[in-house]
Design a protein around this motif. Structure first.
Motif: not given
Length: 743
Positions: A628-637, A657-675
């Motif tokens: 994920v460290a080599i993900a394209e800029a502007g994308t979340a791997a 995940c390739s970066g820590l932002t409010d968006h990725t935190r929220a996305a991680f939360s949705t993934w854990l809730q779904l699982r």
């Protein structure tokens, strides 16, 4: 105190002191052997000089130089060991960056130089108070009127200068300080004047110590003189005394005293830090040498011997020689040697029993997690006080009451020592039963291996007891009498306690093992054999059935033994260590007492990850961080993995995940809730918990990644709309966030 916290540093300091003493003794012997020769020369005009020079016996100057070199090197080694041993001790309590980088005691001639050395991570892992003290004592610091600190600064400057000069080939010599030269002559000659020359280095060439003038002197008059000169051992390179009392010996003594003060200060500061320490390193083979293919062993086993062992009923052999225990273990991959290391060295404590308690706690904190190690606590009872065991292990709903019995004094005959062991086992069993009765009455407040105060709901914990025998030479073939009582009690040598933790490297796994066996091996010291008998049974057991609901979702069934034959991490130490670092991140991210107790359960859930899965998970996380460290800029791997050990156990989810932002935190939360929500298809969510860990790489050099943890218990009550969005995001290849394969 130094011997307890810094045994290697103390060893170097003692060697430096010994070298200094040998220098003084050799110098005294050389002076007695008339190393210094003098001459008196009077010229016809009555003027004269008193001179001296050195006549070195063959090899003596080189011997003195070698002793001085060794003394300086040992002083530096002591300072470096203070830093190294601090990092080793406290690496249990904090995450250390770049453990492969060397640690050392930095000394610089400028603030910029000192910061550059710190940037090399030379003190990373030491206490902040250690770093602050080292910085305050740097030679470049200006005097602030503190005589002691000024001496420390000056002494470090001496060591730097001496090491540099020795590296350039400078040798030991002598320093002559004329004080009271005298001249006597016969009448009618009269001494008109005498003047001492300035102090200076004395070598093989003549050096004038004093000049004099006689009147009425004639040829043939007798003249006698005393140089009145102190001749001291000296490292003359760069030596410029400030006064008569400023000698080389005084400077070297000051340097030794300064290093001693550093050692005392490091030890004092360390003693103020609560919690466990890493075990002292021993002299036994490392983890790599502890598990080797028998066919590649230095013992040169024949193919017939290996085949016979592999075909035996239990596939286990024992070799004991020179105090070393080696087990021959038959596995599906062949026959291996498992070297059972001797117990680690005890710290230099005044009482062997106290040192043994510390070693037992430190072993559990080193190879397990210090969060689950509870140090002994004392409570008032009536007019007296009592100690709640010699320590506890508490992981989730299971606990271990520990009692340690250490043999003080010199051992006697085998019969006497066997009797001592049996007596101690009986006494410890009574203490354990008393402790469990106390724990079942009400909750207790204890301090764990990180120095945190934890409230333990002890009545709800299922307990077993362990008696650990600390003996310098444990008697062999001691039959252990089964202990009666409601609480199972297990007898172990301290070596076997450390074997279990080093083998499994998980407090949860060790505690589960102790609850599983529920009693002592028939003979004290045979716990490693019993472990491998149970490991063989686990390996032969048929895997349990997998819930069809998870197979329909694409889950991949994995079956590993709960008791692996190979030591944990021996297949990929880097990957296995990665999991430990992740657990340390979770444990050390807590900021206040209100968080510690609730997160004990979270840590217990994460530590419940079976030992056999950890290397695979660690490799997955390392590879995912690189990807994920080599993900394209502007994308979340993303890369994810979920572990479900059973229908009633906590589900563990790991994401990168390739970066820590409010968006990725929220996305991680949705993934854990779904699982977590998906578990409700086959079970009641009200009693279930899911723990998720998110790693995101960093590029600021402070650390390699950030660690985020979330916990969900009960029904997340997702709306139909939310569920549809989460499924579109994570369960289809058309999601808005790119995702790697999930197992």
């Amino acid at each position: 105190m130094i011997s307890e916290h810094y045994p290697r540093a103390l060893g170097h300091l003692q060697k430096a002191q010994k070298a200094k003493a040998e220098m003084a003794a050799l110098w005294g012997a050389l002076l007695d052997e008339e190393l210094v020769e003098e001459s008196v020369v009077t010229h016809p005009d009555g003027s004269g000089v008193i001179s001296a020079w050195l006549r070195w016996p063959i090899g003596r100057q080189e011997q003195l130089t070698s002793l001085f070199f060794g003394c300086v090197q040992e002083l530096w080694a002591c300072l470096d060991a203070l830093v190294e041993e601090s990092v080793e001790a406290f690496s249990v309590l904090q995450r250390v960056r770049r453990p492969d980088r060397p640690r050392f005691f930095p000394v610089a001639d400028s603030p910029e130089g000192f910061q550059a050395l710190l940037a090399e991570l030379c003190m990373d892992g030491a206490l902040r108070s250690h770093v602050a003290m080292v910085k305050d004592c740097q030679p470049f610091q200006g005097s602030d009127g503190n005589v002691i600190i000024d001496r420390l600064r000056t002494s470090l400057g001496y060591l730097v200068a001496w090491e540099s000069s020795l590296a350039s080939g400078a040798v030991m010599g002598a320093w002559a300080t004329p004080v009271d030269p005298q001249v006597h002559t016969e009448a009618p000659a009269v001494l008109q004047s005498i003047e001492a020359e300035p102090a200076g280095a004395l070598a093989s060439e003549e050096r004038v110590l004093a000049r004099y003038q006689l009147s009425s002197f004639q040829h043939g008059f007798a003249v006698e003189a005393q140089s009145g000169t102190y001749v001291d051992l000296c490292f003359a390179e760069g030596f410029t005394p400030t006064d008569v009392e400023d000698t080389f010996d005084r400077r070297l003594t000051q340097a030794v005293e300064a290093v001693t003060r550093f050692a005392i200060s490091f030890a004092w500061l360390s003693s103020k830090v609560p919690g466990s320490r890493r075990v002292l390193p021993g002299t036994d083979p490392g983890d790599g040498a502890a598990w080797v293919e028998a066919a590649r062993s230095s013992r040169r086993w024949s193919p017939e011997e290996l085949a016979e062992l592999a075909s035996s009923d239990i596939g286990l052999g024992r070799v004991e020689d020179a105090g070393t225990l080696t087990l021959m273990v038959s596995t599906t991959g062949g026959v291996y040697e498992r070297v059972i290391a001797n117990a680690t060295p005890l710290r230099g404590h005044a009482r062997r029993g106290m040192a043994a308690e510390m070693a037992v706690q430190d072993a559990a904190a080193t190879w397990g997690l210090p969060d689950f190690v509870m140090v002994p606590s004392v409570e008032r009872k009536g007019r007296g006080v009592r100690e709640i065991s010699d320590g506890l292990l508490v992981v989730g709903g299971r606990g271990v009451v520990v009692q340690i019995k250490a043999r003080e004094g010199e051992p006697g005959t085998r019969e006497k020592e066997s009797s001592w062991v049996l007596k101690q086992l009986a006494a410890a069993s009574k203490q354990i039963h008393g402790t469990v009765r106390r724990l079942k009455m009400q909750s207790v407040q204890m301090t764990n291996g990180r120095g945190r105060s934890i409230q333990i709901d002890s009545p709800a914990v299922e307990w077993v007891g362990v008696t650990i025998i600390e003996h310098p030479v444990p008697p062999s073939d001691v039959l252990v009498t089964p202990q009666t009582g409601a609480t199972p009690v297990i007898a172990l040598l301290r070596r076997d306690w450390e074997f279990l933790f080093n083998q499994l490297r998980s407090t949860h796994a060790v505690v589960a093992y102790l609850h599983r066996i529920g009693g002592s091996a028939p003979i004290l010291g045979e716990e490693p054999e019993r472990y491998y008998e149970l490991a063989a049974a686990d390996a032969a057991a048929a895997p349990g059935a997998v819930d069809p609901a998870w197979e329909r979702r694409g889950a991949r069934p994995c079956s590993v033994s709960l008791l692996p034959a190979a030591p944990a991490g021996s297949d990929d130490d880097e990957a296995h260590t990665m999991v430990r670092i992740m657990l340390e991140d979770v444990a050390t991210s807590l900021t206040g007492p209100d968080e510690w107790e609730p997160w004990q359960a979270t840590l217990a859930s994460l530590d419940s990850l079976p030992v056999g899965y950890r290397t695979d998970l660690g490799r997955f996380l390392l590879d995912a961080l690189s990807a994920v460290a080599i993900a394209e800029a502007g994308t979340a791997a993303w890369r994810m993995r979920t572990f479900i050990a059973g229908p009633d156990q906590d589900q563990l989810g790991f994401a990168v995940c390739s970066g820590l932002t409010d968006h990725t935190r929220a996305a991680f939360s949705t993934w854990l809730q779904l699982r977590h929500h998906e578990r409700g298809e086959a079970a009641d969510l009200a009693s279930l918990t899911s723990v998720g860990v998110l790693l995101t790489p960093r590029t600021d050099g402070y650390r390699e990644w950030d660690t985020t943890v979330q916990v969900i218990s009960g029904d997340p009550e997702l709306s139909t709309a939310d569920l549809r969005v989460y499924q579109d995001l994570w369960n289809t290849s058309q999601g808005r966030v790119s995702s790697g394969p999930e197992a």
